[in-house]
Motif scaffolding. Sequence first.
Motif, PDB file in Angstrom:
ATOM      1  N   ASP A  40       0.855  -1.179   0.000  1.00  0.00           N
ATOM      2  CA  ASP A  40       0.000   0.000   0.000  1.00  0.00           C
ATOM      3  C   ASP A  40       0.897   1.238   0.000  1.00  0.00           C
ATOM      4  O   ASP A  40       1.423   1.632   1.038  1.00  0.00           O
ATOM      5  CB  ASP A  40      -0.918  -0.010   1.228  1.00  0.00           C
ATOM      6  N   TYR A  41       1.087   1.840  -1.167  1.00  0.00           N
ATOM      7  CA  TYR A  41       1.976   2.991  -1.264  1.00  0.00           C
ATOM      8  C   TYR A  41       1.346   4.269  -0.729  1.00  0.00           C
ATOM      9  O   TYR A  41       1.949   5.332  -0.815  1.00  0.00           O
ATOM     10  CB  TYR A  41       2.469   3.171  -2.700  1.00  0.00           C
ATOM     11  N   ASN A  42       0.135   4.178  -0.185  1.00  0.00           N
ATOM     12  CA  ASN A  42      -0.420   5.322   0.523  1.00  0.00           C
ATOM     13  C   ASN A  42       0.125   5.387   1.950  1.00  0.00           C
ATOM     14  O   ASN A  42      -0.091   6.371   2.646  1.00  0.00           O
ATOM     15  CB  ASN A  42      -1.951   5.254   0.554  1.00  0.00           C
ATOM     16  N   GLN A  43       0.811   4.338   2.375  1.00  0.00           N
ATOM     17  CA  GLN A  43       1.449   4.328   3.680  1.00  0.00           C
ATOM     18  C   GLN A  43       2.810   5.013   3.548  1.00  0.00           C
ATOM     19  O   GLN A  43       3.674   4.553   2.809  1.00  0.00           O
ATOM     20  CB  GLN A  43       1.638   2.888   4.183  1.00  0.00           C
ATOM     21  N   ARG A  44       2.995   6.094   4.249  1.00  0.00           N
ATOM     22  CA  ARG A  44       4.228   6.862   4.119  1.00  0.00           C
ATOM     23  C   ARG A  44       5.448   6.075   4.565  1.00  0.00           C
ATOM     24  O   ARG A  44       6.540   6.240   4.035  1.00  0.00           O
ATOM     25  CB  ARG A  44       4.101   8.159   4.926  1.00  0.00           C
ATOM     26  N   TYR A  67      10.754   3.547   3.523  1.00  0.00           N
ATOM     27  CA  TYR A  67      11.535   2.306   3.524  1.00  0.00           C
ATOM     28  C   TYR A  67      12.099   1.995   2.140  1.00  0.00           C
ATOM     29  O   TYR A  67      13.210   1.512   2.014  1.00  0.00           O
ATOM     30  CB  TYR A  67      10.667   1.155   4.027  1.00  0.00           C
ATOM     31  N   GLU A  68      11.337   2.283   1.093  1.00  0.00           N
ATOM     32  CA  GLU A  68      11.772   1.976  -0.269  1.00  0.00           C
ATOM     33  C   GLU A  68      12.335   3.198  -0.993  1.00  0.00           C
ATOM     34  O   GLU A  68      12.501   3.156  -2.201  1.00  0.00           O
ATOM     35  CB  GLU A  68      10.607   1.382  -1.058  1.00  0.00           C
ATOM     36  N   PHE A  69      12.639   4.265  -0.285  1.00  0.00           N
ATOM     37  CA  PHE A  69      13.213   5.488  -0.875  1.00  0.00           C
ATOM     38  C   PHE A  69      12.343   6.026  -2.007  1.00  0.00           C
ATOM     39  O   PHE A  69      12.809   6.318  -3.095  1.00  0.00           O
ATOM     40  CB  PHE A  69      14.634   5.242  -1.397  1.00  0.00           C
ATOM     41  N   ARG A  70      11.054   6.175  -1.772  1.00  0.00           N
ATOM     42  CA  ARG A  70      10.135   6.656  -2.799  1.00  0.00           C
ATOM     43  C   ARG A  70       9.384   7.908  -2.354  1.00  0.00           C
ATOM     44  O   ARG A  70       8.313   8.191  -2.865  1.00  0.00           O
ATOM     45  CB  ARG A  70       9.147   5.556  -3.177  1.00  0.00           C
ATOM     46  N   LYS A  71       9.925   8.648  -1.399  1.00  0.00           N
ATOM     47  CA  LYS A  71       9.251   9.876  -0.978  1.00  0.00           C
ATOM     48  C   LYS A  71       9.315  10.929  -2.070  1.00  0.00           C
ATOM     49  O   LYS A  71       8.357  11.623  -2.332  1.00  0.00           O
ATOM     50  CB  LYS A  71       9.895  10.438   0.300  1.00  0.00           C
TER      51      LYS A  71
END
Length: 148
Positions: A34-38, A43-47
């Motif tokens: 769930d990429y809506n979870q910040r 964790y995956e460097f996708r901010k």
Amino acid sequence: MNSIKATAILAMLAALAAMAANVFAQEAKAPAKDYNQRALEIYEFRKAAASGPERGQEIFYYKCWFCHNEFVQGIPPLTGLYQKPNLLSGESVNDDTVKEKIRNGGAGMAAYKYTLNDADLNDLVSYLREKCCWDSDTPPLNPRYRMR
């Protein structure tokens, strides 16, 4: 050992085997991310971005900058890396040799082959090639912050 005890032990072992099989079956089905979870973005460097140089900049900040910054002496800066003819190891500077150096490390450099996957390396190398690097007085902007 009487037959009642042996039967009870066999029944317990069968129940444990069934529970273990159930656990392994559940592990095979990984839940959807769930990429809506910040926290997952962090964790995956996708901010900053899902991929590309912007994501590479985030990986650089968390994995490389603390050693390769303008204040550390004795460690080569990465600014202008692709304008240099060779790495310190003598190999020519290209995407493959830079990825290999990041994967396997070297004298005084940590190896990241178990930490960064191929997509991470591609994004990091695209950042090093296209946009690297900022100085500590002007770090990259936070993409979630909006000035009013």
